[in-house]
Design a protein around this motif. Structure first.
Motif, short mmCIF file in Angstrom:
data_model
loop_
_atom_site.label_atom_id
_atom_site.label_comp_id
_atom_site.label_asym_id
_atom_site.label_seq_id
_atom_site.Cartn_x
_atom_site.Cartn_y
_atom_site.Cartn_z
N GLY A 115 -67.57 24.08 -22.58
CA GLY A 115 -66.88 25.36 -22.49
C GLY A 115 -65.95 25.65 -23.64
N ARG A 116 -65.85 24.74 -24.63
CA ARG A 116 -64.98 24.95 -25.78
C ARG A 116 -65.77 24.74 -27.05
N PHE A 117 -65.87 25.79 -27.87
CA PHE A 117 -66.69 25.74 -29.07
C PHE A 117 -65.86 26.13 -30.29
N ARG A 118 -66.38 25.82 -31.44
CA ARG A 118 -65.68 26.20 -32.68
C ARG A 118 -66.03 27.61 -33.13
N GLU A 119 -67.17 28.09 -32.69
CA GLU A 119 -67.56 29.48 -32.94
C GLU A 119 -67.93 30.09 -31.60
N PHE A 120 -67.28 31.19 -31.25
CA PHE A 120 -67.56 31.81 -29.96
C PHE A 120 -67.16 33.29 -30.01
N PHE A 121 -67.72 34.03 -29.07
CA PHE A 121 -67.42 35.46 -28.99
C PHE A 121 -66.21 35.71 -28.10
N LEU A 132 -66.60 34.87 -23.17
CA LEU A 132 -68.04 35.04 -22.92
C LEU A 132 -68.73 33.71 -22.62
N ASP A 133 -68.50 32.70 -23.46
CA ASP A 133 -69.24 31.45 -23.34
C ASP A 133 -68.95 30.74 -22.03
N ARG A 134 -67.71 30.77 -21.61
CA ARG A 134 -67.36 30.13 -20.34
C ARG A 134 -67.88 30.94 -19.16
N ILE A 135 -67.83 32.26 -19.27
CA ILE A 135 -68.39 33.10 -18.21
C ILE A 135 -69.88 32.81 -18.07
N TYR A 136 -70.55 32.66 -19.20
CA TYR A 136 -71.99 32.32 -19.20
C TYR A 136 -72.23 31.03 -18.42
N LEU A 137 -71.46 29.98 -18.72
CA LEU A 137 -71.64 28.70 -18.06
C LEU A 137 -71.38 28.79 -16.55
N VAL A 138 -70.39 29.61 -16.18
CA VAL A 138 -70.07 29.79 -14.75
C VAL A 138 -71.22 30.50 -14.05
N LEU A 139 -71.72 31.58 -14.64
CA LEU A 139 -72.84 32.32 -14.03
C LEU A 139 -74.08 31.44 -13.92
N GLU A 140 -74.31 30.61 -14.93
CA GLU A 140 -75.45 29.71 -14.93
C GLU A 140 -75.32 28.68 -13.80
N LEU A 192 -73.61 28.89 -11.07
CA LEU A 192 -73.67 29.52 -9.75
C LEU A 192 -74.96 30.30 -9.53
N ASN A 193 -75.86 30.23 -10.52
CA ASN A 193 -77.16 30.91 -10.41
C ASN A 193 -77.01 32.41 -10.15
N LEU A 194 -76.14 33.05 -10.92
CA LEU A 194 -75.84 34.46 -10.72
C LEU A 194 -76.53 35.40 -11.70
N PHE A 195 -77.32 34.85 -12.63
CA PHE A 195 -78.07 35.72 -13.52
C PHE A 195 -79.27 36.30 -12.78
N PRO A 196 -79.45 37.63 -12.78
CA PRO A 196 -80.63 38.21 -12.14
C PRO A 196 -81.91 37.71 -12.81
N GLU A 197 -82.96 37.55 -12.01
CA GLU A 197 -84.22 37.01 -12.54
C GLU A 197 -84.78 37.88 -13.65
N ALA A 198 -84.60 39.18 -13.52
CA ALA A 198 -85.19 40.12 -14.48
C ALA A 198 -84.53 40.06 -15.86
N VAL A 199 -83.36 39.41 -15.96
CA VAL A 199 -82.63 39.40 -17.23
C VAL A 199 -83.46 38.80 -18.36
N THR A 200 -84.18 37.72 -18.07
CA THR A 200 -84.92 37.04 -19.13
C THR A 200 -86.34 37.57 -19.31
N HIS A 201 -86.75 38.52 -18.46
CA HIS A 201 -88.07 39.10 -18.62
C HIS A 201 -88.08 40.01 -19.84
N ASN A 202 -89.09 39.85 -20.65
CA ASN A 202 -89.16 40.67 -21.85
C ASN A 202 -90.47 41.42 -21.87
N THR A 203 -91.50 40.86 -22.52
CA THR A 203 -92.79 41.53 -22.60
C THR A 203 -93.44 41.62 -21.22
N LYS A 204 -93.88 42.81 -20.87
CA LYS A 204 -94.51 43.03 -19.55
C LYS A 204 -96.01 42.74 -19.59
N ALA A 205 -96.64 43.04 -20.72
CA ALA A 205 -98.10 42.85 -20.80
C ALA A 205 -98.51 42.42 -22.20
#
Length: 456
Positions: free
Chosen positions: A139-145, A346-354, A356-369
């Motif tokens: 949760g602690r990085f040298r470069e982060f947003f 941002l980076d810590r929020i990301y780790l928390v959501l990950e 707790l499995n709170l990212f919606p499934e559709a977030v990583t969907h990209n190409t449909k066909a």
């Protein structure tokens, strides 16, 4: 054999799925920033060293990445400092610029530099990377947003209330529950230092106090002693280390300690104003908690101090913080410009959501066909369809190479593309397509209108 390349410690590469999840957080934060009336700005990734140095306290200054001057930087180096290997004295002569440590000080510089173009009060948001020469860990990085929102040009305490609501709105949008928004006031901390007779050691006192949750009561006491704070003074302030109860009960506890401090009583009054307002406008997801040991070891806070903690079932440091900095622009020559702001980690929020499995499934969907490539004639037919699908806001693509179908199908599976479309001589003559569902394996013949309907 060539050495395998690597990246600096505390930095990361992000794969497509990770970038999609990060963008999901950015989008939620940016949407709420806009709803609350904040306007976007951007500042350079590096600033003049004198803009940054001396603004974060002694500990913060050590974590600023310095940039060596261009060309023969040793030519103008302080020769005496070079001979004695005095890094503190030689640095200004070989480094005139530094990577930004946060977004708040560059924002203060921006306000002063552009003050004649700004309408006050000015509400800005900024989402950009920052750099700190910290020891990397979870949760602690040298470069982060950082994702910041600030208001300058208003002393109203309603701004503090609105920032608490903004925190709550963002975490509600991310479906992150049981978040604790901790609040304190720098004037309360000044009051503590005053009543124990250590006003001249306010910075040392607050830096040590801020570490209570990390090093415990004994550790804090030891650090205060090493900084020259007397045992009698520490004994007088010790009751705040274990202050319990709700907001009102904690306020009652510190009122007794600060009864002889005018600045301390002023801080209590400001805390009570915020608490009363939030009681009338209840938070949806977060809770507001008074933490009188919260100091956030930064020199520039003068009033309210915020820190956001992740849910208790997640082992993570703060995921946000901020406060009021009434005199920050004064260091750049613009006096009496009050400001208050908050930041999202941002980076810590990301780790928390990950976790707790709170990212919606559709977030990583990209190409449909994915259209299978059978050769140049078939590829042209497919590419025309791809362009028409994109016009319908459907993400589609053509496999670029005329290669074995198994390889193309495996590619679709690895990328988790839900549909594959086949178009050979038969489909081209009928002006149709064979649509295959990669999950069920079912295939059906469809025309373009039906294809759009299925993929939508």
């Amino acid at each position: 054999m060539a050495q395998k390349p690597s990246i600096p410690k505390g930095t990361r590469d992000f794969n497509p799925a990770e970038v999609a999840k990060r963008n999901y957080i950015f989008d939620k934060i940016r949407t709420e920033f806009k709803k609350f009336g904040f306007q976007p700005i951007e500042t350079p990734s590096f600033e003049n060293s004198d803009t940054l140095m001396g603004k974060y306290g002694e500990e913060g200054d050590r974590l600023i990445f310095k940039i060596l001057n261009s060309g023969d930087f040793l030519k103008k180096a302080n020769s005496q400092a070079y001979e004695t290997k005095d890094s503190l004295k030689i640095t200004p002569s070989i480094s005139e610029k530094a990577l930004r440590y946060d977004l708040t000080v560059p924002f203060a510089r921006y306000v002063v530099q552009h003050q004649n173009e700004i309408d006050f009060p000015f509400k800005r948001y900024q989402i950009q990377p920052v750099w700190r020469a910290d020891r990397p860990q979870k949760g602690r990085f040298r470069e982060f947003f950082q994702c910041d929102a600030d208001v300058v040009g208003s002393k109203s305490k309603w701004q503090e209330v609105e920032f608490i609501q903004l925190y709550d709105a963002v975490f509600s949008a991310l479906k992150l529950k049981e978040v604790s928004i901790k609040i304190n006031n720098r004037k309360v901390l000044s009051g503590f230092a005053e009543v124990i007779g250590e006003k001249d050691k306010i910075i040392d006192f607050t830096i040590a106090l801020d570490k209570l949750d990390k090093i415990g009561e004994e550790g804090v006491i030891q650090e205060m002693l090493t900084k020259g704070i007397s045992e009698n003074a520490i004994k007088r302030i010790q009751p705040i280390f274990n202050l319990k109860g709700n907001f009102t009960e904690k306020i009652a506890g510190i009122k007794e300690i600060l009864r002889d401090s005018e600045i301390g009583k002023e801080g209590i009054k400001e805390l009570e104003f915020v608490e009363r307002a939030i009681a009338e406008i209840p938070l949806k997801t977060a809770t507001l908690d008074l933490d009188v040991t919260l100091a956030r070891g930064l020199n520039y806070y003068t009033g309210a101090i915020f820190e956001v903690s992740a849910p208790k079932n997640v082992k993570m440091g703060s995921i946000g913080g901020g406060g009021r900095y009434d005199d920050l622009t004064g260091i750049f020559g613009l006096k009496d410009m009050s400001g208050v702001g908050i930041s999202f980690g941002l980076d810590r929020i990301y780790l928390v959501l990950e976790e707790l499995n709170l990212f919606p499934e559709a977030v990583t969907h990209n190409t449909k066909a994915l259209f299978i490539n059978f050769g140049d004639q078939e590829a042209l037919y497919a590419l025309k369809a791809v362009n028409r699908l994109r016009a319908e806001n459907i993400i589609a693509e053509l496999f670029p190479d005329d290669t074995k179908m198994k390889k193309q199908m495996n590619y679709a599976n690895k990328r988790e593309i839900p549909f594959v479309i086949l178009a050979g001589d038969k489909e081209i003559q009928a002006e149709e397509f064979t649509l295959k569902n990669m999950k069920s394996g079912e295939q059906q013949q469809v025309d373009f209108a039906e294809l759009v309907k299925f993929l939508s």
